[in-house]
Design an enzyme around this catalytic site. Structure first.
Site, PDB file in Angstrom:
ATOM      1  N   GLY A   1       0.823  -1.208   0.000  1.00 34.21           N
ATOM      2  CA  GLY A   1       0.000   0.000   0.000  1.00 34.21           C
ATOM      3  C   GLY A   1       0.858   1.260   0.000  1.00 34.21           C
ATOM      4  N   GLN A   2       0.159   2.427   0.098  1.00 33.71           N
ATOM      5  CA  GLN A   2       0.881   3.708   0.003  1.00 33.71           C
ATOM      6  C   GLN A   2       1.885   3.864   1.140  1.00 33.71           C
ATOM      7  OE1 GLN A   2      -1.400   7.269   0.874  1.00 33.71           O
ATOM      8  NE2 GLN A   2      -0.062   8.567  -0.358  1.00 33.71           N
TER       9      GLN A   2
ATOM     10  N   TYR B   1     -14.821   3.977   8.281  1.00 33.71           N
ATOM     11  CA  TYR B   1     -13.359   3.995   8.473  1.00 33.71           C
ATOM     12  C   TYR B   1     -13.009   4.721   9.771  1.00 33.71           C
ATOM     13  CZ  TYR B   1      -8.557   5.641   7.441  1.00 33.71           C
ATOM     14  OH  TYR B   1      -7.220   5.933   7.493  1.00 33.71           O
TER      15      TYR B   1
ATOM     16  N   LYS C   1     -11.424   3.316  13.252  1.00 34.15           N
ATOM     17  CA  LYS C   1     -10.175   3.861  13.813  1.00 34.15           C
ATOM     18  C   LYS C   1     -10.402   4.274  15.279  1.00 34.15           C
ATOM     19  CE  LYS C   1      -7.461   3.296  10.314  1.00 34.15           C
ATOM     20  NZ  LYS C   1      -6.375   2.285  10.388  1.00 34.15           N
TER      21      LYS C   1
HETATM   22  C1  VAH Z   1      -8.312   8.690   3.767  1.00 28.81           C
HETATM   23  N1  VAH Z   1      -5.932   8.935   3.290  1.00 28.81           N
HETATM   24  O1  VAH Z   1      -8.501   9.658   3.021  1.00 28.81           O
HETATM   25  C2  VAH Z   1      -6.890   8.477   4.315  1.00 28.81           C
HETATM   26  C3  VAH Z   1      -6.663   9.260   5.561  1.00 28.81           C
HETATM   27  C4  VAH Z   1      -7.021  11.380   6.786  1.00 28.81           C
HETATM   28  C5  VAH Z   1      -7.351  10.611   5.596  1.00 28.81           C
HETATM   29  O2  VAH Z   1      -6.989   8.509   6.681  1.00 28.81           O
HETATM   30  O3  VAH Z   1      -9.173   7.908   4.077  1.00 28.81           O
END
Ligand code: VAH
Length: 331
Positions: free
Chosen positions: A19-20, A150, A154
């Site tokens: 991944g990145q 997401y 987290k």
């Molecule tokens: C996203 N690149 O855009 C991630 C990150 C703060 C954003 O967690 O989901």
């Protein structure tokens, strides 16, 4: 190749290695500890040269038995668990994203507990913040009210990490990454991906259509700073780490319009247009910047890249690729 756990140098397993973040962290860790000390894993089979530069295994992080098998076989002492579904992609398949992000973390924490690993790194995100948080300079201990699957995963993950630290003594450390910008691997389905894509489109086509509005300010960070912050946190004395959740870390904050203006200093003919999509509502729920005083206090965090330095470094690395029309390698 079995590693004797008593050996001094760490044996590090990285999930999401292609991944990145994983691409850069694996290279940095191998540079420090040696290729053979870092086992890169990802869902896909090894296909690129990078994968074959050191130990690589295809691993589905939901396969607890395979994870335990790798930990035991290599005598793993540390895990960097990067595999996850990001914010925008997660909204397309909420329950699948929740299952992957949460069950994989629990598999890693259980393995760390059972195999008495020395340390675990797990990335949180500024996506844990929501509308109740101050728009600017969101504090470390703000009320967390994430609006995406997401972000919810987290926030829950931060609590699980604290639980395993307090109940089982697992030394798991975490950072609330902002949007990350890098040239070596594409961003993977996040809301901040525009800040990577714009460089490629500017060099390839001279124009970019942005899915966020021109004045959407978000916390961002150049990958060199993110890798340095990660290693600095992982090498800090555990007694110095006072925060129960993941650490806020800040570096810069910019809008698509500000990034375009900086790009125009190098590419005068580049043009940006806007076609806002559903990712705007995710971005609207996030702060424009964060307060990282605790990271500076506890483990001496300091960013090195601002918008000017980041833009110049990205173009330094990407311009030759597109000049030679060697586009295939930067897809
Ligand atoms: C996203 N690149 O855009 C991630 C990150 C703060 C954003 O967690 O989901």
């Amino acid at each position: 190749m079995k590693h004797d756990k008593k050996q001094l140098s760490p044996v590090i397993l990285v999930t999401g290695a292609r991944g990145q973040i994983g691409t850069e962290l694996v290279a940095a860790l191998r540079n420090i500890y040696g290729r053979e000390q870092v086992i890169a894993t990802d869902l896909h089979d090894a296909t690129t040269i990078v994968d074959l530069e050191g130990p690589y295994h295809q691993l589905n992080v939901l396969d607890k038995d395979e994870l335990e098998n790798l930990v035991a076989t290599y005598g793993v002492t540390q895990i960097y668990h990067l595999a996850a579904t990001l914010s925008a992609k997660g909204e397309e398949t909420p329950l699948k994203a929740w299952h992957l992000n949460m069950q994989s973390l629990l598999n890693i924490l259980e393995a760390a507990k059972d195999h008495k690993l020395d340390k675990v790194f797990w990335p949180s995100s500024i996506a844990v913040f929501g509308p109740s948080t101050a728009r600017k300079i969101s504090p470390q201990n703000a009320l967390l009210d994430p609006q995406t699957v997401y972000g919810i995963s987290k926030e829950a993950g931060e609590q699980w990490c604290a639980y395993y630290r307090e109940h089982y003594g697992v030394d798991v450390r975490s950072l609330r990454y902002p949007g990350l910008i890098s040239y070596s691997a594409p961003a993977g389905g996040g809301t901040t991906d525009y800040a990577v894509a714009v460089f490629h489109e500017a060099l390839k086509n001279g124009r970019y259509e942005c899915y966020l509005s021109p004045n959407t300010a978000l916390p961002m960070m150049y990958m060199d700073d993110a890798v340095r912050a990660t290693l600095q946190l992982m090498n800090a004395r555990v007694e110095a780490l006072k925060e129960r959740g993941a650490y806020n870390i800040g570096a810069l904050s910019f809008t698509p319009a500000e990034l375009a203006t900086e790009l125009n200093k190098h590419l005068p003919d580049f043009t940006i247009s806007y076609s806002i999509d559903k990712r705007q509502s995710i971005a609207n729920s996030w702060p424009a910047s964060v307060d990282d005083a605790e990271a500076r206090r506890d483990w001496n965090w300091h960013p090195e890249y601002d918008l000017v330095a980041m833009t110049a470094d990205m173009l330094d690395h990407l311009t030759p690729v597109y000049k030679n029309n060697n586009i295939a390698t930067v897809s």
